[in-house]
Design a protein around this motif. Structure first.
Motif, short mmCIF file in Angstrom:
data_model
loop_
_atom_site.label_atom_id
_atom_site.label_comp_id
_atom_site.label_asym_id
_atom_site.label_seq_id
_atom_site.Cartn_x
_atom_site.Cartn_y
_atom_site.Cartn_z
N PRO A 49 -53.44 24.11 -51.19
CA PRO A 49 -54.04 24.02 -49.85
C PRO A 49 -53.26 23.07 -48.95
O PRO A 49 -52.36 22.35 -49.39
N GLY A 50 -53.61 23.09 -47.66
CA GLY A 50 -53.06 22.12 -46.72
C GLY A 50 -51.66 22.41 -46.23
O GLY A 50 -51.04 21.56 -45.59
N VAL A 51 -51.16 23.61 -46.52
CA VAL A 51 -49.80 23.97 -46.09
C VAL A 51 -49.83 25.31 -45.37
O VAL A 51 -50.75 26.10 -45.50
N PHE A 52 -48.77 25.56 -44.61
CA PHE A 52 -48.63 26.80 -43.86
C PHE A 52 -47.16 27.18 -43.87
O PHE A 52 -46.30 26.38 -43.49
N ALA A 53 -46.87 28.40 -44.34
CA ALA A 53 -45.48 28.85 -44.45
C ALA A 53 -45.16 29.84 -43.33
O ALA A 53 -45.58 31.00 -43.36
N LEU A 54 -44.44 29.36 -42.34
CA LEU A 54 -43.90 30.23 -41.30
C LEU A 54 -42.73 30.99 -41.91
O LEU A 54 -41.78 30.38 -42.40
N ALA A 55 -42.78 32.31 -41.88
CA ALA A 55 -41.74 33.11 -42.54
C ALA A 55 -41.33 34.26 -41.63
O ALA A 55 -42.17 35.04 -41.19
N PHE A 56 -40.03 34.33 -41.36
CA PHE A 56 -39.49 35.26 -40.38
C PHE A 56 -38.57 36.29 -41.03
O PHE A 56 -37.72 35.95 -41.86
N ASP A 57 -38.71 37.54 -40.61
CA ASP A 57 -37.89 38.64 -41.14
C ASP A 57 -36.87 39.12 -40.11
O ASP A 57 -37.01 38.89 -38.91
N ASP A 58 -35.88 39.84 -40.63
CA ASP A 58 -34.96 40.71 -39.88
C ASP A 58 -33.77 40.03 -39.22
O ASP A 58 -32.88 40.71 -38.72
N GLY A 59 -33.71 38.70 -39.19
CA GLY A 59 -32.55 38.04 -38.61
C GLY A 59 -31.36 38.09 -39.55
O GLY A 59 -31.40 38.77 -40.58
N PRO A 60 -30.29 37.39 -39.20
CA PRO A 60 -30.17 36.57 -38.00
C PRO A 60 -30.00 37.42 -36.75
O PRO A 60 -29.39 38.48 -36.78
N GLY A 61 -30.58 36.91 -35.66
CA GLY A 61 -30.54 37.64 -34.40
C GLY A 61 -30.23 36.72 -33.25
O GLY A 61 -29.91 35.54 -33.43
N GLN A 62 -30.38 37.23 -32.06
CA GLN A 62 -29.97 36.48 -30.88
C GLN A 62 -30.86 35.27 -30.59
O GLN A 62 -30.46 34.36 -29.85
N TYR A 63 -32.07 35.24 -31.17
CA TYR A 63 -32.98 34.12 -30.90
C TYR A 63 -33.07 33.13 -32.07
O TYR A 63 -33.84 32.16 -31.99
N THR A 64 -32.31 33.35 -33.13
CA THR A 64 -32.46 32.53 -34.33
C THR A 64 -32.20 31.05 -34.05
O THR A 64 -32.99 30.18 -34.44
#
Length: 260
Positions: A49-64
């Protein structure tokens, strides 16, 4: 094994000797094995508990790189599931990959070409998909990842076998922003607020986001950072949220022509 003998013999010996009368002492060897995520197994939420995993797909891209600056300014760590060719050749965005890695974010695999038919591919085909990206990442950051998220979250067919053979933990999600489905930023944010700071069994969330959308990077991510801080959630990598902060990478083989 010695540790199995130790874990079964010691509690009985101590109890017999009158030193302890409580339940059996857990073996530190066995606890370590049980807490480490296993290759070829699907994980959709954090193990604590007490954690949050921000996880991003499909990069690397122009906004990375813009996203990395936002995360760094907020003291947040995230996981980037990179592809080799989806938004151009990964070697052409090597600076973004290096920036993610050097900033302490987790670099993970989303396959080389992001195939739609992942769950119908042979073990050999899956191995090629993974090895190509491994080679590129070793060439760029010096290590290969041990975590992957399958495109379209397809975890069936030969995928578990191939990932187990290659040493990859398979990640899905517990909250999908649906930014890929045209959901508005406000509607995406509401999905997280409705889910609450933890899963029904009290574990932290693993999110599904895409760094390839300007609205996600510039509007949704700042809102989610604010939401996480409001709920006293530590924003961590997927590996850390699974109790495996030091297991995100392994040695690998680079070389070859650095082109796609």
């Amino acid at each position: 094994t010695i540790e199995m003998y130790f874990s079964s013999f010691l509690p009985a010996f101590l109890a017999f000797s009158g030193i302890v009368t409580a339940s059996a002492i857990p073996s530190p060897f066995l606890e370590s094995r049980q807490s480490s995520p296993a290759a070829g197994v699907v994980y959709s939420k954090c193990s604590k508990p007490g954690v949050f995993a921000l996880a991003f797909d499909d990069g690397p891209g122009q906004y990375t790189e813009e996203l990395i600056k936002t995360l760094n300014a907020a003291g947040a760590k995230a996981t980037f599931f990179f592809t080799g060719t989806l938004y151009g050749c990964i070697y052409n965005r090597a600076a973004a990959v290096k920036a993610a890695y050097s900033s302490g974010h987790q670099v993970a695999s989303h396959t080389w070409t992001h195939p739609q038919t992942l769950d119908s591919m042979s073990v050999s085909q899956l191995t090629i998909e993974m090895r190509k990206l491994e080679t590129a990442l070793v060439n760029i950051i010096g290590v290969k990842p041990t975590y992957m998220r399958p495109p379209y979250l397809k975890t069936g067919g030969n995928v578990p076998t191939a990932m187990r053979n290659l040493g990859y933990r398979m990640i899905t999600d517990s909250v999908d922003s649906q930014d890929w489905n045209g959901l508005s930023v406000s509607a995406s944010e509401q999905k997280f607020r409705s889910a609450g700071p933890s899963t029904p069994d009290g574990k932290g969330h693993i999110s599904l986001l895409h760094e390839t959308y300007a609205n996600t990077v510039r509007d949704l991510v700042p809102r989610l950072i604010k939401w996480a801080k409001e709920n006293n959630l530590k924003m961590v990598t997927v590996a850390e949220c699974l109790g495996d902060a030091n297991g995100a990478y392994a040695k690998g083989n680079g070389g070859g022509a650095q082109t796609c």
